[in-house]
Design an enzyme around this catalytic site. Structure first.
Site, PDB file in Angstrom:
ATOM      1  N   PRO A 103       0.854  -1.285   0.106  1.00  0.00           N
ATOM      2  CA  PRO A 103       0.162   0.043   0.198  1.00  0.00           C
ATOM      3  C   PRO A 103       0.859   1.244  -0.171  1.00  0.00           C
ATOM      4  O   PRO A 103       2.009   1.379   0.722  1.00  0.00           O
ATOM      5  CB  PRO A 103      -1.013  -0.246   1.316  1.00  0.00           C
ATOM      6  CG  PRO A 103      -0.706  -1.589   1.629  1.00  0.00           C
ATOM      7  CD  PRO A 103       0.524  -2.110   1.178  1.00  0.00           C
TER       8      PRO A 103
ATOM      9  N   LYS B 183       3.731   6.134   4.699  1.00  0.00           N
ATOM     10  CA  LYS B 183       2.855   4.917   4.791  1.00  0.00           C
ATOM     11  C   LYS B 183       2.662   4.322   5.996  1.00  0.00           C
ATOM     12  O   LYS B 183       2.179   3.299   6.200  1.00  0.00           O
ATOM     13  CB  LYS B 183       3.960   4.031   3.888  1.00  0.00           C
ATOM     14  CG  LYS B 183       4.034   4.432   2.308  1.00  0.00           C
ATOM     15  CD  LYS B 183       4.952   3.209   1.677  1.00  0.00           C
ATOM     16  CE  LYS B 183       5.405   3.766   0.265  1.00  0.00           C
ATOM     17  NZ  LYS B 183       6.232   2.826  -0.247  1.00  0.00           N
TER      18      LYS B 183
END
Length: 291
Positions: free
Chosen positions: A2, A61
């Site tokens: 991600p 992140k």
């Protein structure tokens, strides 16, 4: 893994469903989920039980939720999460059956929806660590640069730092100490929008090219965020288990042999750092070799 849009979508879900709630109990189902909490699973559980998760923040992140006493006074600590390759933070009804790869469960004193950390590959993790400034970033994350969507992002400073580097532009985009949140997918998409090949030397970029690159990064991140991120499989979902739809709008990433949306030339794939890079050979010609 991600990237910024996917992690930001999860952060927004945590802000809506978890922030402001007091933890009733924590269950650690797999030791790797809290391996970065060096004091062990029991200490991790004790640090959160009976305390309130006050907000949800993101740097690059990483996610963090400041921890307060039940009366609202700050503890100077935060719950920090990294999703790794397959980590999911899901908000589920207590009656919902456990997921196959459930690694940790948080229940709350209001008896409402649980927070579950699910991670098939166990590369992600949770840790409680010092965050003396309350909502300020935990010291462990301080090396991660501000991302281009942050109002405090320094365009001039980024441009100067990028052009001082003697590296390739894609490698620079993936350097989290230079710009936060950009990974392989969005680096390729941003470079396509800026008409730059990933191997172009950063010290040869003009100010106009850096400005175009920043525009490309911002536009692709913003559009991906609006679509809920990019999901290629069931491993990335938001807190409600919903997939993102930006994969439908990818111009080059994963589009090998398909026509470039801008010029029609077939997209090519090249090996890059044990991964892949995708580009249009016409829109993004390789730079000439240095003499």
């Amino acid at each position: 893994m991600p990237e910024l849009p996917e992690v930001e979508v999860v952060r927004r879900g945590l802000e809506r469903w978890v922030a402001g709630r007091t933890v009733a109990a924590v269950e650690v189902h797999h030791p790797r989920a809290v391996r970065r909490h060096l004091e062990g699973a029991d200490d991790f559980t004790a640090a959160l039980t009976g305390r309130t998760l006050t907000a949800a923040h993101r740097r690059g992140k990483y996610l963090w939720l400041p921890v307060a006493e039940a009366d609202g006074s700050p503890t100077g600590r935060a719950l920090v999460a990294h999703l790794g390759m397959s980590g999911q933070l899901l908000v589920e009804k207590p009656a919902q059956p456990d997921e196959t790869h459930l690694r940790a469960r948080f229940t709350f004193t209001d008896g409402g929806r649980e927070l579950r950390f699910v991670d098939q590959r166990t590369f992600g993790g949770l840790v409680v660590e010092d965050a003396p400034g309350g909502d300020d970033i935990p010291p462990r994350l301080a090396h991660i640069a501000v991302d281009p969507l942050d109002p405090s992002f320094d365009e001039a400073g980024f441009s100067a730092a990028l052009r001082r580097r003697r590296t390739e532009v894609k490698r620079a985009l993936l350097d989290q100490t230079l710009v936060g949140g950009v990974g392989n997918i969005y680096a390729d998409e941003s470079l396509w929008r800026a008409r730059l090949h990933g191997t172009r030397p950063t010290d040869r970029l003009t100010r106009a090219q850096v400005a175009g690159l920043l525009d490309g990064v911002r536009s692709v991140l913003g559009e991906a965020l609006a679509q809920g991120g990019t999901s290629f499989d069931s491993l990335y979902v938001d807190v409600n288990g919903q997939s993102g739809y930006f994969s439908r709008f990818l111009a080059v990433y994963g589009q090998v042999d398909r026509p470039c949306p801008r010029c029609g030339t077939a997209i090519v794939r090249e090996s890059f750092m044990n991964r892949s890079s995708y580009s249009c050979p016409r829109c993004q010609p390789r730079p000439r070799a240095r003499r």
